[in-house]
Design an enzyme around this catalytic site. Sequence first.
Site, short mmCIF file in Angstrom:
data_model
loop_
_atom_site.label_atom_id
_atom_site.label_comp_id
_atom_site.label_asym_id
_atom_site.label_seq_id
_atom_site.Cartn_x
_atom_site.Cartn_y
_atom_site.Cartn_z
N SER A 583 0.84 -1.19 0.00
CA SER A 583 0.00 0.00 0.00
C SER A 583 0.88 1.25 0.00
O SER A 583 1.65 1.46 -0.94
CB SER A 583 -0.96 -0.04 1.20
OG SER A 583 -1.96 0.93 1.07
N HIS A 698 -8.08 -4.92 -0.97
CA HIS A 698 -6.78 -4.31 -0.67
C HIS A 698 -5.88 -5.24 0.14
O HIS A 698 -4.68 -5.01 0.26
CB HIS A 698 -7.01 -3.00 0.08
CG HIS A 698 -5.79 -2.12 0.13
ND1 HIS A 698 -5.07 -1.79 -0.99
CD2 HIS A 698 -5.16 -1.53 1.18
CE1 HIS A 698 -4.05 -1.01 -0.65
NE2 HIS A 698 -4.08 -0.85 0.66
#
Length: 726
Positions: A583, A698
Amino acid sequence: MLTTFLNSLMMAMTMVTMTAPAQPQMTTVATAIDSNPNKASKDASDPRAYLNEIDGDKAMTWVEAHNLSTVDKLSKDPRYSEYQADALTILQATDRIASPSFARDGMIDNFWQDGTHVQGLWRRTTWESYRSGNPQWRTILDVDALSKAEGKTWVFEGGDCLPPTSNLCLIRLSDGGKDADVVREFDIAKGEFVKEGFVLPEGKQSVTWVDENTIYVTREWTPGEVTSSGYAYVTKVVKRGQSLDQAVEIFRGQKKDVSAERGVLRDIDGKYVMDTSYRGLDFFNTELAFYPNGHPDTRKVVLPLPTTAVFSGYYKGQAIYWLKSDWTSAKGTVFHNGAIIAFDLKAALADPARVEPLVLFMPNEHQSVAGTTQTKNRLVLSILSNVTSEVRSFDFGKGGWSSFKLALPENSTLSLTSSDDESDQLFVFSEGFLEPSTLFCADAATGQVEKITSTPARFDAGGLQAQQFWATSKDGTKVPYFLVARKDVKLDGTNPTILYAYGGFQIPMQPSYSAVLGKLWLEKGGAYALANIRGGGEFGPKWHDAGLKTNRQRVYDDFQAVAQDLIAKKVTSTPHLGIMGGSNGGLLMGVQMIQRPDLWNAVVIQVPLLDMVNFTRMSAGASWQAEYGSPDDPVEGAFLRSISPYHNVKAGVAYPEPFFETSTKDDRVGPVHARKMAALFEDMGLPFYYYENIEGGHAAAANLQEHARRYALEYIYMFQKLMDNK
């Protein structure tokens, strides 16, 4: 509390990944390739624009081809099957701790996944049964059975249960792990979805109980009615039996907000106190308003606190705030950045100008607050001191605030897992790099601590040790990092070493027991380093703020300083040094690969941001401008272009061969960053690995089997790049 359990159930698993290297030597730098990466996503002049179509046929053909290539190359390694099996055995171990959460009336809830229950079981037992070591569970919801019946890959994302009984819950289910979810009303007592109950179709939405027959819903009510970050900002009241088109608007934020919603404040017993509303002005600044007269009164009060202050709880009539910047009260009292403060909420709402808090806790320069929770009668803080944890229990009485430290293990990472709103008990996990997770139950009123259970050791740590060191960054700042290696490690520069960091959003990186890392890497002679670089939350708001926007190069300098310290100590050297991050940490990896290709021989780039010129127009990217800056601002935009990995790939440079990882269902960062960076490498004839999980959001994986496959791919890559060249 049950609501806490449901809201925090699906914590993303820590990702540990790596990539393949190119030549470590730096060669002559040529001009940057003209790849038009600064064009808008719809710009036909961008040769990689087709990759913006998440599920487009051409894009998915490209994805599938590279997935096949990566899996084919890495799975042919004779170690692959063993590593995948070892990882899956660890992840599905039936003797791992069933992480508990307090429910009502002395019950304990848990969400469990294993080889049979791939998507998971939400289940319940009594406290007595749980602490016996052989709990007898009652299944509340079988997510695998639900997925099979409905032809979906449902990922259970928790929900919100109506106090005080908490029998009725608004459950969130995500198709494949996306941030967007569907909401359905579930009756725990009956173990079934409520017939003709509340149901919300898929969307990025929030929902809050007002009473048994009323909910507040914040969602995209009409197409395009979202903020620039893609989140809803209009809240409507929905009554039982109403269709959504009959809902009545009660609150509206602004389109320029990150997100906004109307909510409800309750006390520890679940009793309604008043309405609230929230506007995310940016990622770190909020406008929190209170409605003292309740619904449907629209009179709101916004307290004169900094917009950076974080509301952290309501305890015995006291509002608890965490200050992220200095603040001077009307009386002239200065309250410093990082402090936890408290004041009588109703008195403050009656006369906002006279708010004068008391300080519960003021961290020193080596400390920060890691978290807060409440029991029936106590407020509990988790505190970091030089990146190790302690837990303190606070009470408010006639003499003001008092506290004591709970007798939990020293020099460990302590995590507040669940607290009971019907007693003063709370669950705390303790762990370290080499210490398996141990579950304690602490009484926040008496200080009594009871060990409940421990995870069995999953790897041989007998010859290993974990140490903390400090590197000196480019501007002289001392940056701590941990190194896990053999006690008899030879300082000859040949130790295969993985360096991990995050460095953003005030999120601290702490030691944790990763059985997969230990089994697949440490046990086989690898070393592991964790860098506590600026941008994180290890030392409070100032440590984070030092790396914001145009100061972000400090974050990257810190990471490079740790790497250079490892090399200077002869722990490792470029041919044996790999890095990983996900991320924001994926952006960190991309920057490091571009800025210092001479330092690394392997780079794992997980669910990353990589196009920092266009990130605000991709998925939820607009919400992160407070962290990174705005590409549209002349100064910030110029800086972002200078560090954007996608815009700084240069011909003639020997980059380490990266391993890009992402997920098709990631609707937070999105897969486009990784796709287009990999495609740019492809266009330039540069080697790379690419793997895009079709499910997983994610977190890049939707179940334990997918995690095991990903771990096997990553560690085979690391072995090939860092160990096989010894």
